[in-house]
Design an enzyme around this catalytic site. Structure first.
Site, PDB file in Angstrom:
ATOM      1  N   ASP A  35       0.771  -1.119   0.121  1.00 20.18           N
ATOM      2  CA  ASP A  35      -0.131   0.234  -0.052  1.00 20.18           C
ATOM      3  C   ASP A  35       1.048   1.242   0.090  1.00 20.18           C
ATOM      4  O   ASP A  35       0.616   2.200   0.770  1.00 20.18           O
ATOM      5  CB  ASP A  35      -0.917  -0.062   1.456  1.00 20.18           C
ATOM      6  N   ASN A  58       6.972  -7.750   6.536  1.00 24.70           N
ATOM      7  CA  ASN A  58       5.688  -7.106   7.027  1.00 24.70           C
ATOM      8  C   ASN A  58       4.638  -7.832   6.672  1.00 24.70           C
ATOM      9  O   ASN A  58       4.260  -8.229   5.538  1.00 24.70           O
ATOM     10  CB  ASN A  58       5.492  -5.672   6.601  1.00 24.70           C
ATOM     11  N   GLU A  59       3.651  -8.490   7.388  1.00 22.17           N
ATOM     12  CA  GLU A  59       2.419  -8.739   7.388  1.00 22.17           C
ATOM     13  C   GLU A  59       2.355  -9.996   5.988  1.00 22.17           C
ATOM     14  O   GLU A  59       1.588  -9.998   5.071  1.00 22.17           O
ATOM     15  CB  GLU A  59       1.344  -7.835   6.668  1.00 22.17           C
ATOM     16  N   GLU A  63       1.326  -1.189  14.206  1.00 23.45           N
ATOM     17  CA  GLU A  63       0.353  -0.599  13.478  1.00 23.45           C
ATOM     18  C   GLU A  63      -1.324  -0.602  13.883  1.00 23.45           C
ATOM     19  O   GLU A  63      -1.613  -1.663  14.457  1.00 23.45           O
ATOM     20  CB  GLU A  63       0.070  -1.059  11.820  1.00 23.45           C
TER      21      GLU A  63
HETATM   22  C1  GCB Z   1      -1.338  -2.412   6.623  1.00 22.24           C
HETATM   23  C2  GCB Z   1      -0.026  -2.189   6.002  1.00 22.24           C
HETATM   24  C3  GCB Z   1       0.222  -0.755   5.510  1.00 22.24           C
HETATM   25  C4  GCB Z   1      -0.929  -0.274   4.972  1.00 22.24           C
HETATM   26  C5  GCB Z   1      -1.965  -0.297   6.305  1.00 22.24           C
HETATM   27  C6  GCB Z   1      -3.342   0.359   5.873  1.00 22.24           C
HETATM   28  O1  GCB Z   1      -1.657  -3.292   7.289  1.00 22.24           O
HETATM   29  O2  GCB Z   1       1.111  -2.613   7.023  1.00 22.24           O
HETATM   30  O3  GCB Z   1       1.466  -0.789   4.657  1.00 22.24           O
HETATM   31  O4  GCB Z   1      -0.870   1.250   4.410  1.00 22.24           O
HETATM   32  O5  GCB Z   1      -2.320  -1.371   6.675  1.00 22.24           O
HETATM   33  O6  GCB Z   1      -3.529   1.562   5.942  1.00 22.24           O
HETATM   34  O7  GCB Z   1      -3.954  -0.244   5.275  1.00 22.24           O
END
Ligand code: GCB
Length: 597
Positions: free
Chosen positions: A168, A407-408, A504
């Site tokens: 993203d 990540n994820e 996050e």
């Molecule tokens: C997440 C991701 C991040 C995204 C965020 C979102 O889990 O790690 O890269 O930008 O969510 O805002 O959807």
């Protein structure tokens, strides 16, 4: 290679900002011999992405190859030395020619590539530097790529972005960090590694390891100065020709509250005379996980900070020194003490700044949302190679306290991930990181879709979770969101019995949008969600911190969920504070004074 510096033995020359530029939509540049130069009226600034800079010629969403060229004069002072060209970073890969001859290839983005050009460059003459940059990704690359048809194959049609991306953030293309030409002596100190530890509360130990490049037989010596340039007394133990241990009595330790840096100068000596010298700033500190706590120099520390991005208007992901200053000022203003380099290693300039500012950093490899079912044969090897290079580059930064290896993973929720595939993959990747660095905790943030069985938990020192209850799940329902967060944090902690870090959480907010009642996208909703998360996380006995997603709004690939930007910043993209920024400043400020946890 070490960050280039100038001194008696080494020179650094910045290559100027404007380069000739041409896109290569059909990948025919090499065939057309652009390697020796090409015609174009278009110029591009370096560092900077092509996307917003050259939007007017249609490059806002461009994914593909593009060529850069520049005539550079190499001063006489480089004569008799080894000459290197460094591309600070080119996303996501590059290939470089000097005077028409291939100098080398850089296979990864977000990391520097150093090419030795001693035999290609002539001091006292001009040389032509040509760089082909591509921001294309594949099943094998780190980050892993995705195509429009993969979305259909994975039955995720509504998740398709344009350009296609597994992540993203905008897949900006270009040379994003400075290009410099530098010299080293024929025999030089390379890949210096510094390990620091504390001893009996006031003594610091600094172990220095150097790889000596070249054929000379030399001896390494070290000097330590305080931050006023005064020599510091220490005792020394020689461990081998390339390693020493310095014992520093009455050592001033590095911490977020007192980011004290010593100047360590490593010299290579032949027949009593120096042949090379390299000085770096060293913070003596120790990081450890003990029980449910994160300890810095033996004292418990709680991380209050952000996930960030290298992203700004016009420059895209290009390094902007005033923005580095501004962001650190804002991090201090808001009473935060840390950030994660989501989702890739940031510039060395940022980490050097963090060392000086006493801001703690989780440095991350760009293995974002890996789909192991679609991995090419060499993805794991590439991932491990990337980690090796990231750790090599960033090892000496006292500010870097944790490695995040990705990540994820398994955001697509594939069942295959749990049949041993995910476990085998991560076991090897974690082992690689630990072999390279046994002094820092290692983690990988997990997403709710991968769930509590995610094998990354088993291998992580810190249970990092990204959760969007109140946003993607249970939208607009903050009571339920916090209930779910609380249940899950406690279940994860109970199962793995390690400290939890919420890496996050957050909500989009459109600056200027307000409401008296609970309403997503307003500044009030974002501020309220953040406050409730912070209060919950800080009320537990096993959490070691919270990192709000995101520090500032940032550009993403096109998707119906995104109004040009991801709006989860507590600051706008141009760094104006939203309501949440004031709320966090107050909350984190009070906590600093011991009000809550
Ligand atoms: C997440 C991701 C991040 C995204 C965020 C979102 O889990 O790690 O890269 O930008 O969510 O805002 O959807």
């Amino acid at each position: 290679m070490l960050y280039p510096v100038s001194n008696l033995f080494r020179d650094v020359m910045e290559v100027g900002p404007f380069w000739k530029f041409i896109t290569d939509k059909h990948d025919e540049g090499e065939q057309k011999k652009w390697t020796g130069g090409f015609e174009s009226d278009v110029e591009i600034a370096v560092p900077g992405s092509w996307n917003e800079q050259l939007e007017e010629i249609g490059l806002l969403h461009y994914v593909g190859a593009a060529w850069y060229s520049k005539m550079v004069f190499l001063p006489h002072s480089f004569a008799g030395k080894r000459v290197w060209l460094r591309i600070g970073s080119a996303d996501f890969s590059c290939k470089v020619w000097v005077n028409g001859t291939l100098a080398g290839e850089g296979e990864f983005g977000f990391l520097p590539n150093d090419f030795e050009i001693t035999s290609l460059a002539r001091p006292g003459e001009k040389m032509l530097v040509v760089v082909r940059v591509s921001n294309e990704l594949s099943d094998d690359s780190i980050p892993q790529g995705i195509t429009a048809s993969d979305y259909t194959a994975e039955n995720r049609i509504r998740e398709e972005t344009n350009p296609p991306a597994r992540f993203d953030f905008s897949p900006f293309g270009g040379i994003h960090r400075p290009v410099v030409i530098y010299s080293t002596p024929a025999t030089f100190a390379n890949n210096i590694r510094v390990n620091t530890s504390l001893f009996d509360g006031s003594t610091g130990k600094i172990k220095v390891f150097v790889e000596i490049e070249g054929n000379d037989s030399v001896e390494m010596v070290a000097r330590l100065d305080d931050n006023k340039g005064r020599a510091i007394p220490f005792s020394i133990t020689r461990l081998s020709a390339g390693s020493l241990e310095l014992t520093v009595p009455n050592c001033r330790f590095w911490s977020d509250k007192d980011p004290y840096l010593y100047d360590l100068t490593v010299s290579l000596i032949r027949n009593g005379a120096s042949v090379d010298e390299y000085a770096l700033q060293v913070g003596v500190r120790e990081v450890r996980i003990e029980g449910n706590s994160l300890l810095l120099n033996g004292h418990e520390i709680f991380l209050r900070g952000f996930g960030k991005h290298e992203d700004f208007a016009v420059v895209g992901r290009g390094l902007v020194p005033p923005l580095v200053v501004k962001d650190f000022q804002m991090m201090k203003w808001i009473n935060s003490n840390s950030f994660r380099t989501s989702h890739y290693p940031y510039s060395e300039e940022v980490l050097l700044y963090a060392d000086r500012a006493g801001i703690l950093v989780i440095s991350e490899a760009p293995a974002v949302s890996l789909d192991l079912g679609r991995a090419g044969n060499s993805m794991k090897e590439n991932h491990k190679k990337f980690i090796r290079r990231m750790i090599e580059r960033d090892y000496n930064h006292p500010s870097v306290i944790v490695w995040s290896l990705g990540n994820e993973p398994n955001i697509i929720g594939s069942e295959g991930y749990y049949d041993g595939t995910g476990k085998n993959y991560w076991k090897e990747v974690f082992e690689t990181a630990r072999e390279l660095d046994s002094t820092r905790p290692v983690t990988v943030p997990n997403c709710s879709r991968a769930g509590i069985d995610d094998p990354v938990f088993e291998f992580s020192d810190i249970l990092s979770i990204n959760r969007y209850y109140g946003w993607y799940e249970y939208p607009g329902n903050l009571d339920l969101a916090i209930e779910k967060l609380a249940d899950e944090m406690s279940a994860i902690h109970k199962r793995y019995n390690k400290p939890v870090l919420v890496t996050e959480f957050g909500a989009d907010s459109l600056v200027g949008s307000h409401s008296m009642s609970c309403q997503m996208f307003t500044e009030e909703y974002q501020a309220e969600l953040i406050e409730r998360y912070v209060r919950h996380v800080e009320s537990t006995t096993y959490a070691i911190g919270e990192m709000v997603w995101n520090f500032a709004d940032f550009r993403t690939p096109q998707h119906f969920r995104r109004v040009v930007l991801n709006l989860k910043g507590v600051f706008t993209r141009s760094r104006e504070p939203k309501l949440a920024a004031f709320r966090l400043k107050e909350l984190w400020g009070r906590k600093k004074n011991g009000d809550i946890k």
